[in-house]
Design a protein around this motif. Structure first.
Motif, PDB file in Angstrom:
ATOM      1  N   MET A   1      27.388 -16.429 -67.145  1.00 17.70           N
ATOM      2  CA  MET A   1      27.553 -17.264 -68.312  1.00 17.70           C
ATOM      3  C   MET A   1      29.025 -17.599 -68.547  1.00 17.70           C
ATOM      4  SD  MET A   1      25.632 -18.664 -70.400  1.00 17.70           S
ATOM      5  CE  MET A   1      25.669 -19.491 -71.923  1.00 17.70           C
ATOM      6  N   LYS A   2      29.922 -16.727 -68.051  1.00 17.15           N
ATOM      7  CA  LYS A   2      31.337 -16.992 -68.266  1.00 17.15           C
ATOM      8  C   LYS A   2      31.820 -18.191 -67.446  1.00 17.15           C
ATOM      9  CE  LYS A   2      33.464 -13.975 -64.839  1.00 17.15           C
ATOM     10  NZ  LYS A   2      34.396 -12.907 -64.603  1.00 17.15           N
ATOM     11  N   HIS A   3      31.067 -18.599 -66.433  1.00 16.36           N
ATOM     12  CA  HIS A   3      31.453 -19.734 -65.602  1.00 16.36           C
ATOM     13  C   HIS A   3      30.871 -21.054 -66.106  1.00 16.36           C
ATOM     14  CE1 HIS A   3      33.339 -17.265 -62.552  1.00 16.36           C
ATOM     15  NE2 HIS A   3      32.288 -16.461 -62.602  1.00 16.36           N
ATOM     16  N   PHE A   4      29.953 -21.010 -67.043  1.00 13.59           N
ATOM     17  CA  PHE A   4      29.303 -22.239 -67.504  1.00 13.59           C
ATOM     18  C   PHE A   4      30.283 -23.174 -68.210  1.00 13.59           C
ATOM     19  CE2 PHE A   4      27.067 -24.631 -70.832  1.00 13.59           C
ATOM     20  CZ  PHE A   4      26.246 -25.398 -70.024  1.00 13.59           C
ATOM     21  N   MET A   5      31.052 -22.652 -69.142  1.00 12.40           N
ATOM     22  CA  MET A   5      31.974 -23.494 -69.915  1.00 12.40           C
ATOM     23  C   MET A   5      33.076 -24.089 -69.030  1.00 12.40           C
ATOM     24  SD  MET A   5      31.957 -24.600 -72.823  1.00 12.40           S
ATOM     25  CE  MET A   5      32.922 -25.434 -74.016  1.00 12.40           C
ATOM     26  N   PRO A   6      33.715 -23.320 -68.150  1.00 10.40           N
ATOM     27  CA  PRO A   6      34.715 -23.949 -67.272  1.00 10.40           C
ATOM     28  C   PRO A   6      34.129 -25.018 -66.355  1.00 10.40           C
ATOM     29  CG  PRO A   6      34.995 -21.580 -67.248  1.00 10.40           C
ATOM     30  CD  PRO A   6      33.752 -21.867 -68.020  1.00 10.40           C
ATOM     31  N   ILE A   7      32.923 -24.800 -65.850  1.00  3.46           N
ATOM     32  CA  ILE A   7      32.298 -25.805 -64.994  1.00  3.46           C
ATOM     33  C   ILE A   7      31.985 -27.064 -65.792  1.00  3.46           C
ATOM     34  CG2 ILE A   7      30.218 -26.340 -63.665  1.00  3.46           C
ATOM     35  CD1 ILE A   7      30.267 -23.477 -62.649  1.00  3.46           C
ATOM     36  N   LEU A   8      31.526 -26.901 -67.007  1.00  2.91           N
ATOM     37  CA  LEU A   8      31.228 -28.049 -67.856  1.00  2.91           C
ATOM     38  C   LEU A   8      32.496 -28.846 -68.170  1.00  2.91           C
ATOM     39  CD1 LEU A   8      29.033 -29.545 -69.472  1.00  2.91           C
ATOM     40  CD2 LEU A   8      29.653 -28.099 -71.423  1.00  2.91           C
ATOM     41  N   ILE A   9      33.569 -28.156 -68.513  1.00  4.81           N
ATOM     42  CA  ILE A   9      34.846 -28.834 -68.787  1.00  4.81           C
ATOM     43  C   ILE A   9      35.322 -29.583 -67.549  1.00  4.81           C
ATOM     44  CG2 ILE A   9      37.295 -28.450 -69.286  1.00  4.81           C
ATOM     45  CD1 ILE A   9      36.388 -26.086 -71.058  1.00  4.81           C
ATOM     46  N   LYS A  10      35.282 -28.918 -66.420  1.00  2.00           N
ATOM     47  CA  LYS A  10      35.732 -29.539 -65.176  1.00  2.00           C
ATOM     48  C   LYS A  10      34.860 -30.730 -64.804  1.00  2.00           C
ATOM     49  CE  LYS A  10      37.162 -28.345 -60.568  1.00  2.00           C
ATOM     50  NZ  LYS A  10      37.813 -27.316 -59.836  1.00  2.00           N
ATOM     51  N   PHE A  11      33.557 -30.624 -65.031  1.00  2.00           N
ATOM     52  CA  PHE A  11      32.651 -31.715 -64.718  1.00  2.00           C
ATOM     53  C   PHE A  11      32.940 -32.948 -65.582  1.00  2.00           C
ATOM     54  CE2 PHE A  11      28.753 -34.103 -65.436  1.00  2.00           C
ATOM     55  CZ  PHE A  11      28.410 -34.419 -64.136  1.00  2.00           C
ATOM     56  N   ILE A  12      33.094 -32.746 -66.871  1.00  2.00           N
ATOM     57  CA  ILE A  12      33.323 -33.872 -67.780  1.00  2.00           C
ATOM     58  C   ILE A  12      34.629 -34.583 -67.461  1.00  2.00           C
ATOM     59  CG2 ILE A  12      33.795 -34.477 -70.196  1.00  2.00           C
ATOM     60  CD1 ILE A  12      31.754 -32.286 -70.957  1.00  2.00           C
ATOM     61  N   VAL A  13      35.700 -33.829 -67.294  1.00  2.00           N
ATOM     62  CA  VAL A  13      37.003 -34.451 -67.016  1.00  2.00           C
ATOM     63  C   VAL A  13      37.006 -35.120 -65.646  1.00  2.00           C
ATOM     64  CG1 VAL A  13      39.457 -33.975 -66.689  1.00  2.00           C
ATOM     65  CG2 VAL A  13      38.231 -32.896 -68.563  1.00  2.00           C
ATOM     66  N   SER A  14      36.441 -34.469 -64.650  1.00  2.00           N
ATOM     67  CA  SER A  14      36.390 -35.069 -63.313  1.00  2.00           C
ATOM     68  C   SER A  14      35.538 -36.335 -63.309  1.00  2.00           C
ATOM     69  CB  SER A  14      35.830 -34.074 -62.299  1.00  2.00           C
ATOM     70  OG  SER A  14      36.669 -32.958 -62.187  1.00  2.00           O
ATOM     71  N   PHE A  15      34.434 -36.333 -64.040  1.00  2.00           N
ATOM     72  CA  PHE A  15      33.596 -37.520 -64.112  1.00  2.00           C
ATOM     73  C   PHE A  15      34.333 -38.680 -64.774  1.00  2.00           C
ATOM     74  CE2 PHE A  15      30.467 -40.190 -66.284  1.00  2.00           C
ATOM     75  CZ  PHE A  15      29.744 -40.632 -65.183  1.00  2.00           C
ATOM     76  N   LEU A  16      35.063 -38.398 -65.845  1.00  2.00           N
ATOM     77  CA  LEU A  16      35.823 -39.456 -66.520  1.00  2.00           C
ATOM     78  C   LEU A  16      36.911 -40.023 -65.612  1.00  2.00           C
ATOM     79  CD1 LEU A  16      36.121 -37.940 -70.104  1.00  2.00           C
ATOM     80  CD2 LEU A  16      34.666 -39.840 -69.351  1.00  2.00           C
ATOM     81  N   ILE A  17      37.615 -39.164 -64.902  1.00  2.00           N
ATOM     82  CA  ILE A  17      38.675 -39.626 -64.001  1.00  2.00           C
ATOM     83  C   ILE A  17      38.088 -40.428 -62.853  1.00  2.00           C
ATOM     84  CG2 ILE A  17      40.421 -38.845 -62.337  1.00  2.00           C
ATOM     85  CD1 ILE A  17      41.001 -36.519 -64.290  1.00  2.00           C
ATOM     86  N   LEU A  18      37.026 -39.928 -62.246  1.00  2.00           N
ATOM     87  CA  LEU A  18      36.402 -40.671 -61.145  1.00  2.00           C
ATOM     88  C   LEU A  18      35.813 -41.992 -61.615  1.00  2.00           C
ATOM     89  CD1 LEU A  18      34.669 -37.884 -59.052  1.00  2.00           C
ATOM     90  CD2 LEU A  18      36.700 -39.202 -58.481  1.00  2.00           C
ATOM     91  N   SER A  19      35.235 -42.010 -62.793  1.00  2.00           N
ATOM     92  CA  SER A  19      34.697 -43.266 -63.323  1.00  2.00           C
ATOM     93  C   SER A  19      35.801 -44.288 -63.518  1.00  2.00           C
ATOM     94  CB  SER A  19      33.988 -43.024 -64.656  1.00  2.00           C
ATOM     95  OG  SER A  19      32.886 -42.205 -64.486  1.00  2.00           O
ATOM     96  N   PHE A  20      36.929 -43.838 -64.012  1.00  2.00           N
ATOM     97  CA  PHE A  20      38.040 -44.751 -64.264  1.00  2.00           C
ATOM     98  C   PHE A  20      38.587 -45.343 -62.965  1.00  2.00           C
ATOM     99  CE2 PHE A  20      42.586 -45.564 -64.957  1.00  2.00           C
ATOM    100  CZ  PHE A  20      42.487 -46.503 -65.975  1.00  2.00           C
TER     101      PHE A  20
END
Length: 149
Positions: free
Chosen positions: A1-20
Motif C-alpha cells: 500500500m505504501k507504493h500506491f500513492m507514489p505510483i499514482l503521483i508518477k502516473f498522473i504527472v507522466s501522463f500530463l507531460i506525455l500528453s503535452f
C-alpha cells in the motif's frame, strides 16, 4: 500500500507531460498515450525507483531515468505511429521533462517511502580521537648500534 500513492503521483504527472509533448502527432491517440504512460510508469517505478535509487545516488538515478524514459517513449512512439523520423526530439524533450519531475520525485521517495535509506539516517557525530605519540630514549637508533659494536 505504501507504493500506491507514489505510483499514482508518477502516473498522473507522466501522463500530463506525455500528453503535452506527444499530442503534436496526429497518429497518436489518447489510448496510445495512456498505454505508453502505463508501461513507462510501471517499469520506471519498479526498476529505477525501487531498485536503482536505494542503491545509488540521485544523480545516477536521474541519468538512468532519462535514458530509460527516452528509450521507452521513442520506442513506443515509433511502434504506435510508424513514423520514420521526427519523433526523437519530442521524445527527448518529454523524457527530459519527466526526468526533471523525477528529481523531485526521488526526494519524495527517500523521505516518505524509503525511510531506511542511507542518506536518510542521521549522520554519526565524530568521536574525539585519542591519538598518542610514542616516545623513545634513542634519537638516532643507528648511532647507538654502532657504539655498542
Amino acid at each position: 500500500m505504501k507504493h500506491f500513492m507514489p505510483i499514482l503521483i508518477k502516473f498522473i504527472v507522466s501522463f500530463l507531460i506525455l500528453s503535452f509533448f506527444l499530442n503534436q502527432f496526429d497518429a497518436i491517440s489518447f489510448l496510445d498515450i495512456l498505454l505508453t504512460t502505463v508501461l513507462l510508469v510501471t517499469f520506471s517505478y519498479f526498476v529505477v525507483d525501487d531498485m536503482v535509487l536505494p542503491r545509488t545516488n540521485y544523480t545516477f538515478a536521474a541519468g538512468f531515468d532519462f535514458v530509460f524514459n527516452f528509450a521507452t517513449i521513442a520506442f513506443m512512439v515509433y511502434i504506435l505511429t510508424n513514423l520514420s523520423g521526427g519523433f526523437l526530439l519530442p521524445s527527448a524533450i518529454a523524457a527530459l521533462a519527466i526526468t526533471v519531475f523525477e528529481v523531485f520525485f526521488h526526494l519524495y521517495l527517500v523521505k516518505s517511502v524509503f525511510p531506511d535509506h542511507p542518506r536518510k539516517k542521521s549522520k554519526r557525530e565524530a568521536q574525539p580521537m585519542e591519538l598518542q605519540t610514542e616516545f623513545s630514549e634513542e634519537l638516532r637508533v643507528h648511532e647507538k648500534e654502532k657504539r655498542e659494536d
